[in-house]
Scaffold this active site. Structure first.
Site, short mmCIF file in Angstrom:
data_model
loop_
_atom_site.label_atom_id
_atom_site.label_comp_id
_atom_site.label_asym_id
_atom_site.label_seq_id
_atom_site.Cartn_x
_atom_site.Cartn_y
_atom_site.Cartn_z
N HIS A 108 -117.17 8.25 -39.73
CA HIS A 108 -118.42 8.07 -38.99
C HIS A 108 -119.03 6.71 -39.25
O HIS A 108 -118.97 6.19 -40.36
CB HIS A 108 -119.43 9.17 -39.35
CG HIS A 108 -119.57 9.39 -40.83
ND1 HIS A 108 -118.67 10.13 -41.56
CD2 HIS A 108 -120.49 8.93 -41.71
CE1 HIS A 108 -119.04 10.14 -42.83
NE2 HIS A 108 -120.14 9.41 -42.96
N HIS B 288 -122.57 4.68 -39.42
CA HIS B 288 -124.02 4.85 -39.58
C HIS B 288 -124.72 3.74 -38.81
O HIS B 288 -124.33 2.58 -38.91
CB HIS B 288 -124.44 4.68 -41.05
CG HIS B 288 -123.92 5.73 -41.99
ND1 HIS B 288 -124.68 6.81 -42.37
CD2 HIS B 288 -122.74 5.86 -42.64
CE1 HIS B 288 -123.98 7.55 -43.23
NE2 HIS B 288 -122.81 7.00 -43.40
P1 5GP Z 1 -121.41 9.49 -45.78
O1 5GP Z 1 -122.10 9.63 -47.10
O2 5GP Z 1 -120.17 10.36 -45.71
O3 5GP Z 1 -121.15 8.07 -45.35
O4 5GP Z 1 -122.44 10.05 -44.71
C1 5GP Z 1 -122.51 11.40 -44.39
C2 5GP Z 1 -123.83 11.60 -43.71
O5 5GP Z 1 -123.80 12.85 -43.07
C3 5GP Z 1 -125.00 11.62 -44.69
O6 5GP Z 1 -125.89 10.57 -44.38
C4 5GP Z 1 -125.61 13.00 -44.48
O7 5GP Z 1 -127.03 12.98 -44.49
C5 5GP Z 1 -125.07 13.41 -43.13
N1 5GP Z 1 -124.90 14.85 -42.98
C6 5GP Z 1 -124.37 15.71 -43.89
N2 5GP Z 1 -124.37 16.96 -43.40
C7 5GP Z 1 -124.91 16.88 -42.15
C8 5GP Z 1 -125.17 17.88 -41.14
O8 5GP Z 1 -124.91 19.08 -41.30
N3 5GP Z 1 -125.74 17.43 -40.00
C9 5GP Z 1 -126.05 16.11 -39.79
N4 5GP Z 1 -126.61 15.78 -38.62
N5 5GP Z 1 -125.80 15.15 -40.72
C10 5GP Z 1 -125.24 15.55 -41.89
#
Ligand code: 5GP
Ligand code: ZN
Length: 143
Positions: A102, A104
């Site tokens: 993903h 951001h």
């Molecule tokens: P990462 O840390 O993997 O780069 O980002 C994962 C993101 O996914 C985090 O910013 C977290 O807040 C978001 N996230 C985790 N679980 C969920 C969810 O169930 N729904 C949504 N919309 N975002 C989520």
């Protein structure tokens, strides 16, 4: 389309877990991060399951990344942001907590509380050429 039955974002794509969708195409989905660094923090994902950015097929990367400029304009306008951070975490060591690739998109305003920049380093004598050659070698022949 590839799907991992245990993956949170695959479940979001399938509508099994709710999310605040803002835009989607046949191959990509943009929705609000549930734990935003700032209000309006968006996640942009390919609908197919791929764990990390280096594993994305070019076509999937293109289909998803082509939406970034438009989504950035929308977030910037809707949040009156002065700027944005657009970033991807690759692997747990880099802070990736959901193993479905993903982007951001994070709105930024002057004086906000997000800590940037990270501490930068300096190259030691000769190290630039070594790394330049090592990375370039990985890219030949084009894979
Ligand atoms: P990462 O840390 O993997 O780069 O980002 C994962 C993101 O996914 C985090 O910013 C977290 O807040 C978001 N996230 C985790 N679980 C969920 C969810 O169930 N729904 C949504 N919309 N975002 C989520
Ligand atoms: Zn997934």
């Amino acid at each position: 389309m590839g799907r991992d039955p245990n993956c949170l974002f695959c479940k979001i794509v399938a509508g099994e877990i709710p999310c605040a969708r803002v835009y989607e195409t046949e191959h990509a989905l943009a929705f609000l991060d549930i734990g935003p660094l700032k209000p309006g923090h968006l996640l942009v994902i390919p609908k197919a399951h791929h764990e990390t950015l280096p594993e994305l097929p070019d076509s999937v990367a293109a289909e998803t990344a082509r939406l970034l400029p438009r989504l950035c304009r929308a977030v910037k306008k809707a949040t009156q942001a002065e700027g944005l951070n657009v970033m991807v975490n690759v692997g747990p060591v880099a802070g990736q907590s959901v193993a479905h690739m993903h982007w951001h998109i994070i709105p930024r305003h002057g004086g906000d509380s997000i800590a940037w920049p990270w501490n930068s380093q300096r190259y030691e004598e000769g190290a630039v050429t070594l790394l330049q050659d090592a990375i370039a070698a990985e890219l030949r022949p084009e894979d």
